[in-house]
Motif scaffolding. Structure first.
Motif: not given
Length: 787
Positions: A435, A461, A464, A466-470, A473
């Motif tokens: 991502d 978005e 992507q 991975d829904d947990s992609f921060n 960070k």
């Protein structure tokens, strides 16, 4: 400071009183007597009617009144004074003073002075006897005259000073921001750097060239830093693009021109484009305008830089830039330096300084590790590093920034990177999360590889995995290595993000081609029209289809109204009716994103012309009945004479097309019969007059005649021929324009001035300036010592 005094806004009586009070201060006269209108016999102010020592003539004229008519009227006033002198039998000579609100060019001033000297010998003792538009501006900034200008409300009390101080303060903040990430301690003072500084200091103009990653931007910053720290030399620095040149000149004229003790340094970083030639013909004209401004001032400095290849491309494909380069930057003028010309000892210092810079920001344990890795380099043949053909400051910087994460021997690692520079970014890219890779690849789909943080998040978005992609960070991780925020102290969703340096852009563009399936995925999920327009692999017809049929689905649709209209017409969209068409025309402001070299209104009007839909053509003609709509077309930025002529021609054809259909007749029989044709005519007159008043246009014209006229040069002939060429109207749609519409004095003066200067040669200075005379020539003494 150019306050732009508009004394022509006063009434006649007010202006005469204003002129009298100015003259009293200027010539130290306690009292000047005025005359009522109609009884002055050419006199508006006099100190003694029996034996005058000063006579004043005041003329309240528009600031841009035609020079020739003004000269004629002033000569008539002089003739009146001559008769008055004979009538009153004034024996002694007197000072004759003219005060006018209009601007006078040098040729007009010379002609007036000569006439007065002939008719009234000795009465014009100094240049300050003629006060005109420019000198009014200068007087307004002087303390002795300030009260007079305030009295007649030509200058608000202290307002100009307050505004000036606020602008200077804002510019000083920008200067500090420019050096925020620059530390002179880790910069290597090279011979090219010293020569560049000397050129900019002496010539006021410098062009820094070199390949990608060679240190152009850093050298520019270092030169700016030195300028900023010269004792007793007050300088402000601003960094701009070509698109901002007009505003730069305006800033200089309003805030710096009349401040000899305060200079302005303008930096144009990658001025021709970051990774390719990205500017059009109008931009080349702006460059020339800025160079001309430098040559005519004492406290304006300009430093440009560009990749060598882009510079060569610009010279090869654009004759206007090629001529500019020959005139301003060719080697005989010594205004160009190539920063890639490093000596071995300079390369050794660059290598060492980068290690020292990295060392300075590490923790104690990290310092020990870096010191160990540096010692590995010292034990090997580090000469192979500094003498390598692929050595470049940016490559060395990137290697050292990532060296702690590498497990291999330092010397082997650095040598392998120099052998295969592309592998450096490949290895670093492969270590990123998928991502994070998508985030970088998506950033490259925005125009100029730059967009807001919010836009980038929204675009990523949609693709992507991975829904947990921060995101926060990820931005924190990539900031300072892959991306950077565009000069802002506060990071917000609207902060602009761009790639960290041009070499990364080169790599990402290479990676996009390699990962074409990823790019295809980004294209399929794009939520910004800007992305589809920018992606190289996107077919043009796909972009047109999206504009015509899916325009409502995109977040930035309102930025592409012009392209929307164009695509609807080109694709003959059956859903485009007169109501929708008129709505889009009313909303359109003239922006054209597809090319900086084209005017959007011209593209649209030509599309209307070729469309053949007479209902839409009639709807367009009906819109031209609205003065605001017509004004919106002709007053777009960068409108030039050729574009205006092309627009006029297309509108003329549209009117003829509609009139050939008896069912849908137009109210106009021709282009000239349009209700607001006067706006087009006025704009054409203004554009031609701007060319005639333009110093560079006159120089180009004079240059052509100087080298091509075998029969000798006649200024009047050149002027007449030039104006007739500008008025050339093969289609007969502007045939109510005449040469008498134009003021040519400035053009004639500039042509004459150019011809007089043609044989003058530039003189070159010896570049013996040195910042650091104690430089070592021994590579081992630079490298072979611990950090």
């Amino acid at each position: 400071m150019d306050i732009r005094i508009r004394a022509d806004m006063l009434s006649t009586d007010e202006f005469e009183n204003f002129a009298i009070e100015l003259a009293q201060i200027q010539f130290n006269k306690n009292k000047l007597h005025g005359f009522s209108e109609g009884t002055d016999e050419g006199i508006d102010g006099i100190d003694d009617i029996l034996c005058p020592s000063i006579i004043l003539q005041a003329k309240r004229w528009h600031v841009d009144r035609k020079q020739r008519s003004a000269i004629t009227l002033l000569k008539n006033e002089v003739d009146k004074i001559v008769k008055k002198k004979e009538k009153e039998n004034w024996a002694a000579n007197f000072k004759y003073v003219i005060v006018t609100s209009m601007n006078l060019n040098p040729k007009s001033l010379a002609e007036i002075r000569k006439y007065i000297d002939e008719k009234l010998p000795g009465s014009m003792g100094s240049d300050n006897c003629i006060i005109f538009g420019k000198t009014l501006n200068e007087l307004a900034s002087k303390k002795a005259f300030k009260e007079v200008f305030e009295k007649y409300e030509l200058l608000q009390p202290d307002l100009s000073k307050i505004l000036h101080e606020e602008k200077i303060e804002a510019i000083s903040y920008e200067s500090r921001d420019y050096f925020k990430d620059f530390d002179m301690k880790y910069f290597v003072e090279t011979d090219v750097f010293e020569k560049g500084y000397q050129i900019l200091r002496d010539k006021h103009l410098l062009l820094i060239s070199g390949p990608a990653g060679s240190g152009k931007t850093t050298t520019t910053a270092a030169i700016g830093h030195i300028f900023n720290n010269i004792p007793n030399f007050n300088v402000s620095l601003i960094c701009r693009s070509i698109k901002d040149i007009s505003s730069v000149i305006e800033i200089y004229n309003s805030e710096f021109r009349n401040l000899p003790d305060h200079a302005l340094l303008v930096v144009l970083d990658d001025f021709l484009g970051h990774n390719d030639l990205e500017i059009g013909d109008n931009d080349f004209s702006e460059i020339k305008k800025l160079c001309s401004a430098v040559s005519a001032t004492d406290n304006l400095y300009v430093c440009l830089n560009s990749r060598t290849q882009i510079l060569q491309n610009a010279k090869a494909i654009n004759t206007q830039f090629h001529s500019l380069f020959l005139e301003k930057f060719d080697q005989s003028k010594s205004l160009v330096v190539d920063v890639s010309d490093y000596s071995l000892i300079e390369k050794a210092n660059i290598l060492r300084k980068n290690f020292e810079k990295k060392y300075s920001v590490l923790t104690e344990s990290q310092k020990m590790l870096l010191g160990h890795k540096y010692d590995e380099l010292r034990k090997e043949e580090y000469y192979k590093i500094v003498s390598h053909n692929n050595f470049s400051p940016r490559l060395i910087e990137t290697v050292i920034q990532n060296i702690l994460s590498m497990q291999t021997n330092t010397f082997d690692y650095m040598l392998s990177v120099l052998e295969n520079p592309q592998d450096l970014y490949t290895n670093l890219f492969d270590k990123l999360k998928k991502d994070e890779q998508y985030l970088l690849l998506t950033l490259a789909t925005f125009q100029d590889n730059c967009t807001s943080k919010q836009n980038l998040v929204q675009a990523v978005e949609t693709i992507q995995n991975d829904d947990s992609f921060n995101f926060e960070k990820a931005f924190e991780k990539l900031d300072g290595s892959w991306i950077k925020y565009l000069k802002t102290d506060i990071i917000s969703p609207y902060s602009l993000i761009q790639f960290y340096n041009p070499s990364i852009i080169d790599f990402i563009n290479f990676k996009k081609k390699e990962l074409h399936l990823v790019e295809k995925k980004i294209l399929a999920h794009a939520i910004f029209l800007e992305q589809i327009m920018t992606i190289e692999s996107a077919p043009h017809d796909h972009f047109m289809q999206e504009l015509a049929y899916n325009w409502e689905n995109y977040i930035d649709k309102k930025n592409f109204i012009g392209e929307k209209i164009y695509s609807e017409l080109k694709l003959n969209n059956p859903n485009l009716n007169s109501t929708n068409f008129i709505f889009l025309l009313a909303e359109y402001t003239g922006d054209w994103n597809l090319s900086t070299k084209e005017i959007g209104w011209l593209k649209i009007i030509q599309a209307i012309q070729s469309d053949g839909n007479k209902k839409l053509q009639l709807a367009f003609i009906d819109q031209l009945k609205q003065r605001d709509f017509t004004s919106k077309i002709i007053h777009v930025p960068n409108m030039d004479l050729d574009t205006l002529n092309s627009i006029g021609k297309s509108i003329s054809i549209i009117i003829n097309n509609v009139n050939q259909n008896s069912d849908l007749p137009s109210e106009f029989s021709s282009f000239k019969e349009m209700e607001h044709y006067d706006l087009f005519k006025s704009k054409k007159i203004d554009l031609i007059q701007e060319l005639l008043d333009d110093y560079d246009f006159a120089n180009e014209t004079a240059y052509d005649h100087y080298y091509n006229d075998e029969m000798g040069i006649n200024i009047d002939h050149i002027t007449e021929e030039t104006v007739y060429k500008l008025l050339d109207d093969p289609d007969g749609i502007w045939n109510d324009l005449d040469i008498v519409e134009f003021e040519t004095d400035s053009f004639e003066y500039n042509v004459s001035d150019y011809l007089e200067k043609e044989n003058r040669e530039w003189s070159e200075d010896d570049y013996d300036f040195s910042f650091n005379s104690d430089r070592t020539t021994d590579i081992s003494s630079v490298i072979d010592k611990p950090l």
